[in-house]
Design a protein around this motif. Structure first.
Motif, PDB file in Angstrom:
ATOM      1  N   ARG A 119     -10.895  17.145 -41.571  1.00  0.00           N
ATOM      2  CA  ARG A 119     -12.255  17.126 -41.002  1.00  0.00           C
ATOM      3  C   ARG A 119     -12.543  17.978 -39.717  1.00  0.00           C
ATOM      4  O   ARG A 119     -13.361  18.712 -39.568  1.00  0.00           O
ATOM      5  CB  ARG A 119     -12.740  15.904 -40.916  1.00  0.00           C
ATOM      6  N   HIS A 150     -15.052  21.524 -39.403  1.00  0.00           N
ATOM      7  CA  HIS A 150     -16.124  21.508 -38.620  1.00  0.00           C
ATOM      8  C   HIS A 150     -15.880  22.611 -37.427  1.00  0.00           C
ATOM      9  O   HIS A 150     -16.905  23.462 -37.216  1.00  0.00           O
ATOM     10  CB  HIS A 150     -16.446  20.263 -38.206  1.00  0.00           C
ATOM     11  N   ARG A 199     -21.388  15.069 -43.264  1.00  0.00           N
ATOM     12  CA  ARG A 199     -19.970  15.508 -42.875  1.00  0.00           C
ATOM     13  C   ARG A 199     -19.215  14.547 -42.370  1.00  0.00           C
ATOM     14  O   ARG A 199     -18.059  14.771 -42.085  1.00  0.00           O
ATOM     15  CB  ARG A 199     -20.205  16.887 -42.216  1.00  0.00           C
TER      16      ARG A 199
END
Length: 64
Positions: A9, A13, A63
């Motif tokens: 993650r 990002h 997200r």
């Protein structure tokens, strides 16, 4: 949250290179004045560190 998912993650990002730099260098109030690495080393749960990163960087809800 598994540590591998956390790093995926972060890379998704920030990008791989910046995720590493951010985790190493960015001190966050949300982590008690620690970096991501510092919080993880201090025993913080990865899900709590991820939530702090999301709050500090305005990661969109979809997200998180």
């Amino acid at each position: 949250m598994r540590l591998t998912i956390f790093w995926e993650r972060m890379a998704d990002h920030f990008g791989v290179a910046y995720a590493e730099s951010f985790a190493r260098d960015h001190v966050m109030a949300e982590l008690g004045g620690r970096t991501v690495y510092g919080a993880l080393e201090a025993g913080w749960e990865t899900k709590d560190v991820w939530r702090a990163v999301c709050a500090a960087t305005d990661i969109p809800a979809e997200r998180r």
